[in-house]
Design a protein around this motif. Structure first.
Motif: not given
Length: 101
Positions: A1-13, A94-101
């Motif tokens: 599983m690959k998870i990407i977190l997105v924020c404005s500059a990629g720093m705060s996450t 939360q991410a795993q829940g999205l994949l499980e549908g």
């Protein structure tokens, strides 16, 4: 599983990414977790399963969903309570829940 977190500059996450990696390791979950800015997201779409958006940039959700949909990527906004407390375990769930549908 690959998870990407997105924020404005990629720093705060980045701290949340570290906590999610530790949670995945302790649960025996095979996951690659990274943070990026919205501007750089296009470079990560081919191999990503889940994109989680920082609550501070929730206004980007529709734009990101439009980019992710053709790739079959699940997209959601990180629960603000989990984000605020940097709860890596809950955000991983939360991410795993999205994949499980």
């Amino acid at each position: 599983m690959k998870i990407i977190l997105v924020c404005s500059a990629g720093m705060s996450t980045s701290m949340l990414v570290q906590k999610m990696r530790k949670a995945a390791e302790s649960k025996g979950v095979a996951a690659t977790i990274d943070a990026t800015s919205e501007a750089d997201l296009g470079n990560h779409l081919d191999s990503t399963n889940v994109i989680l958006i920082g609550p501070q940039v929730r206004y980007l959700a529709s734009k990101i969903k439009t980019k992710a949909e053709p790739h079959g990527i699940q997209v959601d906004i990180i629960n603000p309570m989990y984000y605020g407390t940097m709860n890596g375990e809950k955000v991983l769930e939360q991410a795993q829940g999205l994949l499980e549908g």
